[in-house]
Design an enzyme around this catalytic site. Structure first.
Site, mmCIF file in Angstrom:
data_model
loop_
_atom_site.group_PDB
_atom_site.id
_atom_site.type_symbol
_atom_site.label_atom_id
_atom_site.label_comp_id
_atom_site.label_asym_id
_atom_site.label_seq_id
_atom_site.Cartn_x
_atom_site.Cartn_y
_atom_site.Cartn_z
ATOM 1 N N ASP A 148 48.621 11.948 34.109
ATOM 2 C CA ASP A 148 49.025 11.001 35.159
ATOM 3 C C ASP A 148 48.027 10.902 36.303
ATOM 4 O OD1 ASP A 148 52.186 12.293 34.400
ATOM 5 O OD2 ASP A 148 51.528 10.242 33.996
ATOM 6 N N HIS A 178 51.292 21.317 34.418
ATOM 7 C CA HIS A 178 51.997 20.954 33.186
ATOM 8 C C HIS A 178 52.730 22.181 32.661
ATOM 9 C CE1 HIS A 178 52.730 19.261 29.211
ATOM 10 N NE2 HIS A 178 52.449 18.102 29.761
HETATM 11 C C1 SDX Z 1 54.284 14.558 32.120
HETATM 12 O O1 SDX Z 1 56.235 17.852 29.092
HETATM 13 C C2 SDX Z 1 55.385 16.973 28.844
HETATM 14 O O2 SDX Z 1 54.741 17.005 27.812
HETATM 15 C C3 SDX Z 1 55.293 15.849 29.874
HETATM 16 C C4 SDX Z 1 54.160 14.857 29.650
HETATM 17 C C5 SDX Z 1 54.387 14.011 28.426
HETATM 18 O O3 SDX Z 1 53.418 13.445 27.933
HETATM 19 O O4 SDX Z 1 55.599 13.834 28.045
HETATM 20 O O5 SDX Z 1 52.923 15.535 29.545
HETATM 21 C C6 SDX Z 1 54.076 13.882 30.821
HETATM 22 O O6 SDX Z 1 55.399 14.614 32.592
HETATM 23 C C7 SDX Z 1 53.105 15.222 32.794
HETATM 24 C C8 SDX Z 1 53.511 15.976 34.097
HETATM 25 C C9 SDX Z 1 53.651 14.949 35.214
HETATM 26 N N1 SDX Z 1 54.204 15.585 36.440
HETATM 27 C C10 SDX Z 1 53.462 15.765 37.521
HETATM 28 O O7 SDX Z 1 52.249 15.558 37.584
HETATM 29 C C11 SDX Z 1 54.261 16.237 38.732
HETATM 30 C C12 SDX Z 1 53.544 17.441 39.376
HETATM 31 N N2 SDX Z 1 53.598 18.542 38.434
HETATM 32 C C13 SDX Z 1 54.692 19.522 38.655
HETATM 33 O O8 SDX Z 1 55.900 18.963 39.045
HETATM 34 C C14 SDX Z 1 54.745 20.553 37.539
HETATM 35 O O9 SDX Z 1 53.451 20.919 37.272
HETATM 36 C C15 SDX Z 1 55.445 20.227 36.235
HETATM 37 C C16 SDX Z 1 56.828 19.757 36.451
HETATM 38 C C17 SDX Z 1 54.675 19.199 35.485
HETATM 39 C C18 SDX Z 1 55.483 21.508 35.406
HETATM 40 O O10 SDX Z 1 56.187 22.400 36.134
HETATM 41 P P1 SDX Z 1 56.573 23.824 35.478
HETATM 42 O O11 SDX Z 1 55.892 24.096 34.217
HETATM 43 O O12 SDX Z 1 58.051 23.921 35.502
HETATM 44 O O13 SDX Z 1 55.854 24.775 36.426
HETATM 45 P P2 SDX Z 1 56.495 25.386 37.696
HETATM 46 O O14 SDX Z 1 57.187 24.301 38.465
HETATM 47 O O15 SDX Z 1 57.273 26.593 37.280
HETATM 48 O O16 SDX Z 1 55.175 25.785 38.506
HETATM 49 C C19 SDX Z 1 54.555 27.051 38.314
HETATM 50 C C20 SDX Z 1 53.884 27.294 39.669
HETATM 51 C C21 SDX Z 1 54.857 27.212 40.842
HETATM 52 O O17 SDX Z 1 54.313 27.996 41.879
HETATM 53 P P3 SDX Z 1 54.998 29.443 42.216
HETATM 54 O O18 SDX Z 1 56.455 29.150 42.559
HETATM 55 O O19 SDX Z 1 54.851 30.252 40.951
HETATM 56 O O20 SDX Z 1 54.201 29.989 43.376
HETATM 57 O O21 SDX Z 1 52.913 26.267 39.909
HETATM 58 C C22 SDX Z 1 53.313 25.506 41.052
HETATM 59 C C23 SDX Z 1 54.780 25.776 41.274
HETATM 60 O O22 SDX Z 1 55.120 25.607 42.643
HETATM 61 N N3 SDX Z 1 53.054 24.122 40.705
HETATM 62 C C24 SDX Z 1 52.450 23.263 41.519
HETATM 63 C C25 SDX Z 1 52.339 22.082 40.770
HETATM 64 N N4 SDX Z 1 52.873 22.253 39.561
HETATM 65 C C26 SDX Z 1 53.323 23.515 39.521
HETATM 66 N N5 SDX Z 1 52.009 23.390 42.796
HETATM 67 C C27 SDX Z 1 51.446 22.291 43.323
HETATM 68 N N6 SDX Z 1 51.286 21.119 42.677
HETATM 69 C C28 SDX Z 1 51.716 20.972 41.406
HETATM 70 N N7 SDX Z 1 51.565 19.819 40.774
#
Ligand code: SDX
Length: 426
Positions: A360, A303
């Site tokens: 989720d 998140h």
């Molecule tokens: C919702 O914003 C909200 O409030 C949203 C929500 C709401 O109620 O409105 O809470 C609802 O959208 C919840 C989130 C649902 N999405 C998912 O579950 C999809 C999987 N999650 C990721 O796509 C991700 O965690 C995000 C998009 C939710 C957040 O991404 P960020 O904050 O932009 O984080 P990032 O992509 O910069 O990740 C930081 C690191 C990265 O690794 P490095 O490049 O630093 O090595 O964490 C890794 C990312 O690759 N990472 C993950 C991951 N999420 C982040 N690696 C594996 N699996 C994941 N799920």
């Protein structure tokens, strides 16, 4: 406690006021910075940017805290009802008994759709994704309810808000029934909001529909968990659309479109598909390795704000247990989900990135057990989030300092050059 920040560029220094909220991080006010310095601030993805001032929802991502108008989400999920939370988000306070009676009546008496609106669904193929139907149908509401589009009239703003909260379940249920080839079901005024929705989704003319209070309570709690969440991507979309003066039906349709993305509201469908792909506990280590090899993300994990447990995920997990027990379902995917959570929470890769289950992760198993196909999961998210979107839209619109949102950019494209006739290109 300092009340300003000083930014130095070359031999010039710029004082930037620091604004303080009632809780949470202070902000550096950069509204005048470009005019004074001819520099933009740069923050793609808004990881360090507060886009607005708000009194609706507060999140402390490190502590795993979520408050709606100051009330913790866990208390609201356990003690309140979705309609009561709607009143809280929209009006700022929990309703008195009389206020709730009036509010519930206003919503109930807006649940029906214009009879001609039902033909709108016929334009879609039966196999259309229900989110495509929702996006189109909500945008089309303005063509049927043009008497509440004057956003400058507070009464019309209130009627639009009531209509959207009231009609989303009817539209969502129609999208579901249409995809199943079943006849539409008219809302019933004697039923509660969530009971009405479940009846419109699952009742068939061939037999009387029997409500299940455990499932009704679970549905209502799931709506509460999804009601609002600060300035997430879809809420920011609604605010930006609303800043142009667009009417709420158009703004909510824009929010639905944004929510559909797999990184946002589409993650509940993706998380269940991920669990189905893993299939068994034995396959978890190989799948997790694929995540660490960056082949794909762990859907339902991570998140932007929560770097601790998403407080909604715990309530969602408990609701999942309740529903499965009530229905006598022993879903092997629940075992996979629980084992996957345990493995991820103990793996340094996830610990280093502060990746925890979000709302989720368990919602898909729960909703599937309730009888919803995975294509409906984000529709249910959009149904519940409509009150958050419209509350944030209302707050934005009633802010006297409201301006149209118009970000700038760091331009790295071609500088000015003269047109070249085609024979001279090469
Ligand atoms: C919702 O914003 C909200 O409030 C949203 C929500 C709401 O109620 O409105 O809470 C609802 O959208 C919840 C989130 C649902 N999405 C998912 O579950 C999809 C999987 N999650 C990721 O796509 C991700 O965690 C995000 C998009 C939710 C957040 O991404 P960020 O904050 O932009 O984080 P990032 O992509 O910069 O990740 C930081 C690191 C990265 O690794 P490095 O490049 O630093 O090595 O964490 C890794 C990312 O690759 N990472 C993950 C991951 N999420 C982040 N690696 C594996 N699996 C994941 N799920």
């Amino acid at each position: 406690m300092t009340d300003k920040a000083t930014l130095t560029i070359g031999d010039k220094s710029y004082d930037l006021p620091i604004l303080k909220g009632s809780t949470g991080p202070d902000v550096v006010d950069v509204r005048k910075f470009y005019g004074d310095s001819d520099h933009f601030t740069f923050d793609p993805g808004f990881t360090s940017t507060a886009s607005c001032e708000s009194k609706i929802t507060y999140i402390d991502g490190d502590a795993g805290i979520l408050l709606h108008r100051g009330y913790p989400i866990g208390q609201l999920a356990e003690e309140s009802s979705f309609l009561e939370v709607c009143h809280l988000l929209l009006n700022g306070e929990l309703p008195t008994a009389d206020e709730f009676t009036l509010f519930e009546r206003n919503i109930t008496y807006h649940t029906m759709l214009h009879a001609q609106f039902d033909t709108f669904f016929q334009g879609f193929r039966r196999d259309a994704h229900p989110m495509a139907v929702m996006t189109g149908a909500v945008g089309a509401l303005s063509a049927f309810y043009s008497d509440s589009l004057n956003v400058d009239d507070p009464k019309q703003r209130e009627i639009s808000a009531h209509r959207l909260i009231a009609k989303m379940p009817t539209i969502a249920a129609r999208a579901f029934q249409y995809s199943q080839g079943r006849p539409f079901v008219t809302p019933r005024n004697e039923l509660s909001y969530s009971e009405n929705f479940l009846r419109m989704c699952f009742s068939v003319p061939a037999e009387d529909w029997v409500p299940n209070p455990v499932l009704t309570r679970a549905m209502d709690r799931i709506f509460i968990l999804h009601a609002d969440h600060e300035q997430n991507a879809s809420t920011s979309t609604v605010r930006l659309a609303g800043s142009s003066g667009a009417h709420p039906f158009a703004c909510i349709a824009a929010g639905i479109a944004c929510l559909w993305g797999p990184s946002h509201g589409g993650a509940n469908q993706e998380a269940l598909e991920m669990l189905e792909e893993i299939g068994t506990v034995e396959n978890i280590p190989a799948y997790v390795q694929g995540v660490k090899d960056r082949k794909y993300k762990l859907m339902g994990f991570g998140h932007r704000v929560y770097k601790n447990f998403d407080p909604r995920a715990k309530v969602m997990q408990n609701t999942c247990y309740e529903v499965l027990e009530q229905l006598g379902i022993n879903d092997p995917l629940l075992q996979v989900a629980m084992e996957l959570e345990k493995v991820a929470l103990s793996d340094q890769y996830f610990i280093d990135r502060k990746l925890y289950p979000n709302i989720d992760f368990y919602s898909g198993i729960t909703l599937r057990a309730m009888g919803f196909p995975k294509e409906m999961f984000t529709v249910l998210f959009a149904l519940a989030r409509t009150v958050g979107w419209i509350s944030q839209w209302k707050e934005m619109f009633e802010d006297p300092s409201r301006k149209i949102g118009r970000p700038r950019q760091l331009y790295t494209g071609a500088t000015q050059r003269d047109y070249l006739a085609v024979e001279k290109r090469g």
